[in-house]
Design a protein around this motif. Sequence first.
Motif, PDB file in Angstrom:
ATOM      1  N   MET A   1       4.260   1.625  27.448  1.00  0.00           N
ATOM      2  CA  MET A   1       5.270   2.712  27.794  1.00  0.00           C
ATOM      3  C   MET A   1       6.870   2.495  27.541  1.00  0.00           C
ATOM      4  SD  MET A   1       4.933   4.630  30.093  1.00  0.00           S
ATOM      5  CE  MET A   1       3.666   4.283  31.194  1.00  0.00           C
ATOM      6  N   SER A   2       7.470   1.455  27.188  1.00  0.00           N
ATOM      7  CA  SER A   2       8.559   1.605  26.458  1.00  0.00           C
ATOM      8  C   SER A   2       9.095   1.014  25.623  1.00  0.00           C
ATOM      9  CB  SER A   2       9.181   0.173  26.994  1.00  0.00           C
ATOM     10  OG  SER A   2       8.994   0.528  28.642  1.00  0.00           O
ATOM     11  N   ALA A   3       9.415   1.724  24.547  1.00  0.00           N
ATOM     12  CA  ALA A   3      10.107   1.024  23.353  1.00  0.00           C
ATOM     13  C   ALA A   3      10.750   0.478  23.166  1.00  0.00           C
ATOM     14  CB  ALA A   3      10.743   2.776  23.068  1.00  0.00           C
ATOM     15  N   PRO A   4      10.719  -0.194  21.751  1.00  0.00           N
ATOM     16  CA  PRO A   4      12.084  -1.787  22.143  1.00  0.00           C
ATOM     17  C   PRO A   4      13.321  -0.823  22.222  1.00  0.00           C
ATOM     18  CG  PRO A   4       9.986  -0.925  19.857  1.00  0.00           C
ATOM     19  CD  PRO A   4      10.318  -0.272  20.263  1.00  0.00           C
ATOM     20  N   SER A   5      13.970  -2.095  22.241  1.00  0.00           N
ATOM     21  CA  SER A   5      15.326  -1.630  22.230  1.00  0.00           C
ATOM     22  C   SER A   5      15.895  -1.509  21.122  1.00  0.00           C
ATOM     23  CB  SER A   5      16.421  -2.535  23.250  1.00  0.00           C
ATOM     24  OG  SER A   5      15.551  -2.211  24.734  1.00  0.00           O
ATOM     25  N   ALA A   6      17.344  -0.678  21.252  1.00  0.00           N
ATOM     26  CA  ALA A   6      17.931  -0.330  19.780  1.00  0.00           C
ATOM     27  C   ALA A   6      19.271  -0.665  20.073  1.00  0.00           C
ATOM     28  CB  ALA A   6      18.428   1.668  19.886  1.00  0.00           C
ATOM     29  N   ALA A   7      19.327  -1.138  18.643  1.00  0.00           N
ATOM     30  CA  ALA A   7      20.547  -1.974  18.339  1.00  0.00           C
ATOM     31  C   ALA A   7      21.525  -1.470  19.114  1.00  0.00           C
ATOM     32  CB  ALA A   7      21.222  -2.153  17.149  1.00  0.00           C
ATOM     33  N   PRO A   8      22.893  -2.195  19.843  1.00  0.00           N
ATOM     34  CA  PRO A   8      24.007  -2.492  20.361  1.00  0.00           C
ATOM     35  C   PRO A   8      24.502  -0.655  19.962  1.00  0.00           C
ATOM     36  CG  PRO A   8      24.050  -4.340  20.758  1.00  0.00           C
ATOM     37  CD  PRO A   8      23.011  -3.936  19.899  1.00  0.00           C
ATOM     38  N   ASN A   9      24.816  -0.490  19.025  1.00  0.00           N
ATOM     39  CA  ASN A   9      25.395   0.456  18.266  1.00  0.00           C
ATOM     40  C   ASN A   9      24.620   1.801  17.629  1.00  0.00           C
ATOM     41  OD1 ASN A   9      27.946  -0.212  18.965  1.00  0.00           O
ATOM     42  ND2 ASN A   9      28.555  -1.919  17.366  1.00  0.00           N
ATOM     43  N   VAL A  72      31.368  17.075  43.838  1.00  0.00           N
ATOM     44  CA  VAL A  72      31.635  17.401  42.340  1.00  0.00           C
ATOM     45  C   VAL A  72      32.952  16.242  41.585  1.00  0.00           C
ATOM     46  CG1 VAL A  72      34.028  18.803  41.157  1.00  0.00           C
ATOM     47  CG2 VAL A  72      31.998  19.611  43.263  1.00  0.00           C
ATOM     48  N   ILE A  73      33.492  14.965  42.162  1.00  0.00           N
ATOM     49  CA  ILE A  73      33.744  13.825  41.603  1.00  0.00           C
ATOM     50  C   ILE A  73      33.130  13.271  41.212  1.00  0.00           C
ATOM     51  CG2 ILE A  73      36.152  12.923  41.952  1.00  0.00           C
ATOM     52  CD1 ILE A  73      37.320  14.776  43.717  1.00  0.00           C
ATOM     53  N   ALA A  74      32.429  12.937  42.033  1.00  0.00           N
ATOM     54  CA  ALA A  74      31.811  11.897  42.353  1.00  0.00           C
ATOM     55  C   ALA A  74      29.936  11.544  40.714  1.00  0.00           C
ATOM     56  CB  ALA A  74      30.554  11.508  43.348  1.00  0.00           C
ATOM     57  N   ASN A  75      30.233  12.604  40.257  1.00  0.00           N
ATOM     58  CA  ASN A  75      28.603  12.536  39.669  1.00  0.00           C
ATOM     59  C   ASN A  75      29.035  12.575  38.456  1.00  0.00           C
ATOM     60  OD1 ASN A  75      26.746  13.881  38.339  1.00  0.00           O
ATOM     61  ND2 ASN A  75      25.838  14.600  40.110  1.00  0.00           N
ATOM     62  N   PRO A  76      30.399  13.599  37.669  1.00  0.00           N
ATOM     63  CA  PRO A  76      30.901  12.762  36.156  1.00  0.00           C
ATOM     64  C   PRO A  76      31.105  11.664  36.550  1.00  0.00           C
ATOM     65  CG  PRO A  76      32.010  14.168  37.594  1.00  0.00           C
ATOM     66  CD  PRO A  76      30.851  14.480  37.604  1.00  0.00           C
ATOM     67  N   LEU A  77      32.153  11.623  37.640  1.00  0.00           N
ATOM     68  CA  LEU A  77      32.816   9.830  37.167  1.00  0.00           C
ATOM     69  C   LEU A  77      31.744   8.936  37.366  1.00  0.00           C
ATOM     70  CD1 LEU A  77      35.114   7.818  37.744  1.00  0.00           C
ATOM     71  CD2 LEU A  77      35.004   8.502  40.088  1.00  0.00           C
ATOM     72  N   PHE A  78      31.005   8.674  38.442  1.00  0.00           N
ATOM     73  CA  PHE A  78      29.642   7.549  38.002  1.00  0.00           C
ATOM     74  C   PHE A  78      29.044   8.220  37.164  1.00  0.00           C
ATOM     75  CE2 PHE A  78      30.719   6.907  42.643  1.00  0.00           C
ATOM     76  CZ  PHE A  78      30.431   5.964  42.525  1.00  0.00           C
ATOM     77  N   GLY A  79      28.633   9.005  36.322  1.00  0.00           N
ATOM     78  CA  GLY A  79      28.590   9.001  35.431  1.00  0.00           C
ATOM     79  C   GLY A  79      29.118   8.224  33.493  1.00  0.00           C
ATOM     80  N   ARG A  80      30.312   8.940  33.441  1.00  0.00           N
ATOM     81  CA  ARG A  80      31.055   7.944  32.491  1.00  0.00           C
ATOM     82  C   ARG A  80      30.958   6.517  32.997  1.00  0.00           C
ATOM     83  NH1 ARG A  80      34.268  10.499  28.480  1.00  0.00           N
ATOM     84  NH2 ARG A  80      36.484  10.000  28.539  1.00  0.00           N
ATOM     85  N   LEU A  81      30.795   6.211  33.957  1.00  0.00           N
ATOM     86  CA  LEU A  81      31.344   4.623  34.380  1.00  0.00           C
ATOM     87  C   LEU A  81      29.366   4.219  34.003  1.00  0.00           C
ATOM     88  CD1 LEU A  81      32.639   4.012  37.864  1.00  0.00           C
ATOM     89  CD2 LEU A  81      33.008   3.236  35.414  1.00  0.00           C
ATOM     90  N   ARG A  86      27.908  -2.370  30.363  1.00  0.00           N
ATOM     91  CA  ARG A  86      27.056  -3.447  29.093  1.00  0.00           C
ATOM     92  C   ARG A  86      26.530  -4.497  30.167  1.00  0.00           C
ATOM     93  NH1 ARG A  86      30.045  -5.859  25.770  1.00  0.00           N
ATOM     94  NH2 ARG A  86      28.812  -5.726  23.816  1.00  0.00           N
ATOM     95  N   SER A  87      26.038  -4.237  31.624  1.00  0.00           N
ATOM     96  CA  SER A  87      25.091  -5.608  32.083  1.00  0.00           C
ATOM     97  C   SER A  87      24.137  -5.324  31.171  1.00  0.00           C
ATOM     98  CB  SER A  87      24.551  -4.477  33.104  1.00  0.00           C
ATOM     99  OG  SER A  87      23.217  -5.675  33.590  1.00  0.00           O
ATOM    100  N   ASP A 210      31.661  -1.580  21.347  1.00  0.00           N
ATOM    101  CA  ASP A 210      32.677  -0.365  20.571  1.00  0.00           C
ATOM    102  C   ASP A 210      33.748   0.120  21.609  1.00  0.00           C
ATOM    103  OD1 ASP A 210      30.630   0.912  20.231  1.00  0.00           O
ATOM    104  OD2 ASP A 210      31.529   1.477  18.389  1.00  0.00           O
ATOM    105  N   ILE A 211      33.202   0.874  23.029  1.00  0.00           N
ATOM    106  CA  ILE A 211      33.470   1.941  23.783  1.00  0.00           C
ATOM    107  C   ILE A 211      34.888   1.451  24.441  1.00  0.00           C
ATOM    108  CG2 ILE A 211      33.094   2.452  25.784  1.00  0.00           C
ATOM    109  CD1 ILE A 211      30.292   3.045  25.361  1.00  0.00           C
ATOM    110  N   ALA A 212      35.925   1.825  24.708  1.00  0.00           N
ATOM    111  CA  ALA A 212      37.571   1.692  24.890  1.00  0.00           C
ATOM    112  C   ALA A 212      37.286   1.258  25.951  1.00  0.00           C
ATOM    113  CB  ALA A 212      37.856   3.155  24.165  1.00  0.00           C
ATOM    114  N   PRO A 213      38.453   0.115  26.350  1.00  0.00           N
ATOM    115  CA  PRO A 213      38.160  -0.423  28.035  1.00  0.00           C
ATOM    116  C   PRO A 213      38.673   0.751  29.297  1.00  0.00           C
ATOM    117  CG  PRO A 213      39.538  -1.648  26.742  1.00  0.00           C
ATOM    118  CD  PRO A 213      39.030  -0.800  26.035  1.00  0.00           C
ATOM    119  N   PHE A 214      37.915   1.302  30.044  1.00  0.00           N
ATOM    120  CA  PHE A 214      37.745   2.523  31.107  1.00  0.00           C
ATOM    121  C   PHE A 214      39.430   1.766  31.564  1.00  0.00           C
ATOM    122  CE2 PHE A 214      37.981   4.928  34.967  1.00  0.00           C
ATOM    123  CZ  PHE A 214      37.244   5.228  34.976  1.00  0.00           C
ATOM    124  N   SER A 215      40.165   3.337  31.496  1.00  0.00           N
ATOM    125  CA  SER A 215      41.301   3.587  31.642  1.00  0.00           C
ATOM    126  C   SER A 215      41.420   5.092  32.908  1.00  0.00           C
ATOM    127  CB  SER A 215      42.264   3.332  30.660  1.00  0.00           C
ATOM    128  OG  SER A 215      41.968   4.533  29.870  1.00  0.00           O
TER     129      SER A 215
END
Length: 420
Positions: A1-9, A72-81, A86-87, A210-215
């Motif tokens: 059912m599940s594919a192996p996880s890819a490398a982080p980047n 309208v604000i929450a959907n893309p904002l939580f999508g961004r988060l 990186r849990s 390598d994603i920049a910190p949330f600001s």
Amino acid sequence: MSAPSAAPNAVATPRPVRPTFIAVYALAMFGIWMSIMLPASVTLALRISQIDPVGKTASYSIAAGIGTLVAVIANPLFGRLSDRTRSRFGRRRPWIVVGLAGTIVGAAIIGLSSSFPLLLLGWVIMQAFVNAAIAAVLGIVPDRVPENQQGLVGALSGTASSAALLVGVLFVQWFPENVLAQFGLPVMIAVLFSVVLMAMFRDDAPAPSDIAPFSLKEFFGSFCIDPRRSPDFAKLLVALFLMSCGTGVIATYTVYLLQDQILPPDSDLPGLITLSFVIPGAIAFITAPLAGMVNDRLGRRKPVLGTGALFIVTGLLVLAFATTVPMFLVGLSLVAGIGTGFVYGSYIGFAVATMNDPNTAARDLGVTNIAITLPYSIMPFIAPLLLGIGGGTNYPALLIFSALLTLLGIAPMLLIRSTR
């Protein structure tokens, strides 16, 4: 059912998903949409009428307006988060849990509230967190589903809201006096199927390192798409916005069209209003998955989305000149049934095909949802100017104008180069 996880980047090509995964995904999205669509359409209004019977109209307008803004604000904002999480449990599953937990809290506050301010607080919490869950679940499509299955899975996501409202109305009929059941049972269904989905989605990978910190800049970036960096995606957003202008008008003015233009006997009105929602909803529920499968089979997105726009245009023109109930229902079925089904059956797969950064997939799908839903808020402000031409009920002017906007939406779609 599940594919192996890819490398982080690395961005791995997903393996085909099985029918059981698709079914569970669709049921989870169905449950999540029902937990918010039923209150937004029915039970919130009933609850407000209990708490504030005198000022219910004004109170409901305030709640609906603020709730839409929060969504309208929450959907893309939580999508961004979600895109940046990186849990060790991945980047989608934690936000599904957070979203559903917040939805439960909001529903409980609404059900137990005895004043409008407390109810409004519950509604804001519910709108914000259910959109966190929606954004995370939508992000699973580009993460886990290969391109040749994204049409079908995206279609099921798109029509889940229509199906959820149709089924959710049954809860009101089964529990007419039990507010906690009306709000709570849909949420419990969302939790049940979402838990199963998360158990099947064990290969949920964390965000790249390598994603920049949330600001603050990243926060505002949750709502902005740079046309220079994502030209095809920007064109699709414009196309979807214009195409949704027609469906936005119909969603707002169906009842008034029936009352003021068709002029049925008062005794027939309740039954006709029910048919006006049930018939197109059932048609859209059937046509959207078919449109998604056609997308996957052809490997092409433009023909299906363009066909949907043409059905909407045709239906709007039929409605503009409808004088009988059968003609009204035909026009409505073309717009809110076949046309909407084709659009909902193709827009998510189309959006994924035009994205140029897999690390912002959930954010981008959140912005896509804004393009689809924003006309539902904007068109009611434009409509009075057109209705006022010649006396105040000029529905042909409103519908023809909406048809032209929808037709205009085909132009930017045709300019997209990254997919056929």
